[in-house]
Design a protein around this motif. Structure first.
Motif, mmCIF file in Angstrom:
data_model
loop_
_atom_site.group_PDB
_atom_site.id
_atom_site.type_symbol
_atom_site.label_atom_id
_atom_site.label_comp_id
_atom_site.label_asym_id
_atom_site.label_seq_id
_atom_site.Cartn_x
_atom_site.Cartn_y
_atom_site.Cartn_z
ATOM 1 N N LYS B 46 28.429 26.883 -40.443
ATOM 2 C CA LYS B 46 29.748 27.112 -39.883
ATOM 3 C C LYS B 46 29.686 27.205 -38.358
ATOM 4 N N GLU B 47 28.635 27.846 -37.864
ATOM 5 C CA GLU B 47 28.517 28.014 -36.414
ATOM 6 C C GLU B 47 28.393 26.671 -35.700
ATOM 7 N N LEU B 48 27.744 25.707 -36.341
ATOM 8 C CA LEU B 48 27.602 24.400 -35.702
ATOM 9 C C LEU B 48 28.912 23.619 -35.737
ATOM 10 N N LEU B 49 29.726 23.875 -36.746
ATOM 11 C CA LEU B 49 31.083 23.300 -36.726
ATOM 12 C C LEU B 49 31.862 23.881 -35.550
ATOM 13 N N LEU B 50 31.767 25.192 -35.362
ATOM 14 C CA LEU B 50 32.464 25.831 -34.236
ATOM 15 C C LEU B 50 31.924 25.330 -32.897
ATOM 16 N N VAL B 106 23.218 29.507 -31.831
ATOM 17 C CA VAL B 106 22.653 28.168 -31.983
ATOM 18 C C VAL B 106 22.671 27.479 -30.622
ATOM 19 N N ALA B 107 21.697 26.654 -30.380
ATOM 20 C CA ALA B 107 21.657 25.895 -29.142
ATOM 21 C C ALA B 107 22.228 24.514 -29.415
ATOM 22 N N SER B 108 23.473 24.307 -29.001
ATOM 23 C CA SER B 108 24.105 23.003 -29.199
ATOM 24 C C SER B 108 23.938 22.178 -27.928
ATOM 25 N N GLU B 109 23.227 21.078 -28.042
ATOM 26 C CA GLU B 109 22.969 20.215 -26.881
ATOM 27 C C GLU B 109 24.282 19.706 -26.310
ATOM 28 N N GLU B 110 25.187 19.333 -27.203
ATOM 29 C CA GLU B 110 26.509 18.834 -26.815
ATOM 30 C C GLU B 110 27.222 19.861 -25.924
ATOM 31 N N LEU B 111 27.124 21.124 -26.342
ATOM 32 C CA LEU B 111 27.844 22.188 -25.645
ATOM 33 C C LEU B 111 27.260 22.464 -24.254
#
Lengths: 189, 189
Positions: B46-50, B106-111
DNA sequence: ACCTGAACACCGTTCAAGT
DNA sequence: ACCTGAACACCGTTCAAGT
């Protein structure tokens, strides 16, 4: 210690350790040694328990800041100490900081009162620094809001890792507040 | 539209309407017309969806800010427009604003990429205003951080209702940013 | 490659019942 | 006045199974 205080204390510990998501009524009850719905005898909802945590933290903060300010010789040094304390608080207890400034659906009288008192103390301090000619003249409420906004924003961005991404120009939140104070002092005529 | 995009869009709508707590994988699936665990075929959690919602919002914001800045004649007017846009965003879409600057496990590269690009554009603008002699000289990265911290803090405090409690001196976040720009301009030698 | 349905271990909240 | 235990309607996540 009464059950109510024990519940608030346990919730605060859970908040520090795992963020707001880790604060469940069931785990709070477990820590205190009561059933998972004993909290409902003291708080109408989970959110009101969290509001009590936030209000207690704000009251503690105000106390600490007041004594830190009283220790300084000049109002200028006191103001700087207050702003640095604010930032240190956000970085050391990010979960509490975010809880206090989170979006509340419930109106907790305790919470709004604590916030108002913190604001008032800040305005008095700013007025004293202005009187000393170290900050530009003008409405002290507005000047206090500017200082608080910068300290709050720098602290919040830093806590979220959105401030310094390495490299030369990256400034700490404390440095940004000091920069602001220096620029404001430079604007005094 | 692919399922992935539909999930992000539905999550964004739920976020706007009821805050982050209203974004449940089950409700997102319901809106899109898939089962409650179809999202797991597109996002690991869910966190990666957010995180995808936040990254999309940040990219949109950057686009909008770039065009708003391009419309102005002077770099000074462009900088002011960018800062006011930032505040308007926080006040109009507080849930998105808070999500973007929330604490990510989470470490989102996109973000992180989107955040870095927004910062870079801001620094270039600040350097241009400094070159025009409207802001004091100095490291543009640090000056940009100061401006962003103030805008962010003013917006966040205002969104939480911690800024203006009525009364004379209460300033809007836009006014605070304008105050800062005026003081900084006054500090130019 | 994408999706479903059942299942698991959690939640907050309510309610009847106990002292 | 304060607390308990069962129950309800939710969650996120996993897994075996389908196309």
């Amino acid at each position: 210690m009464g059950t109510r205080e024990a519940l608030v204390e346990a919730a605060t510990t859970l908040l520090d350790d795992g963020g707001v998501a880790a604060v469940t009524l069931r785990e709070v009850g477990r820590q205190v040694g009561v059933s998972h719905n004993a909290p409902y005898k003291h708080f109408a909802s989970k959110e009101l328990l969290l509001a009590a945590v936030a209000a207690a933290e704000l009251a503690r903060r105000r106390e600490e800041i007041a004594t830190a300010a009283a220790r300084r010789r000049s109002p200028e040094a006191a103001l700087r100490a207050v702003l640095h304390h604010y930032i240190a608080w956000a970085l050391e207890r990010p979960a509490r900081f975010r809880l206090v400034f989170g979006s509340w659906n419930v109106a907790s009288e305790e919470l709004t009162k604590a916030a108002h008192e913190a604001q008032t103390a800040m305005v008095d301090l700013v007025a004293a620094v202005q009187a000393a000619g170290v900050l530009p003249a003008g409405d002290p409420v507005r000047m206090a809001s500017l200082l608080r906004a910068t300290a709050h924003g720098a602290a919040d961005l830093a806590a979220a890792g959105h401030l310094a991404e390495g490299g030369k120009g990256n400034a700490s939140p404390e440095q940004l507040v000091d920069d602001l104070l220096a620029h404001l002092n430079g604007a005094v005529r």
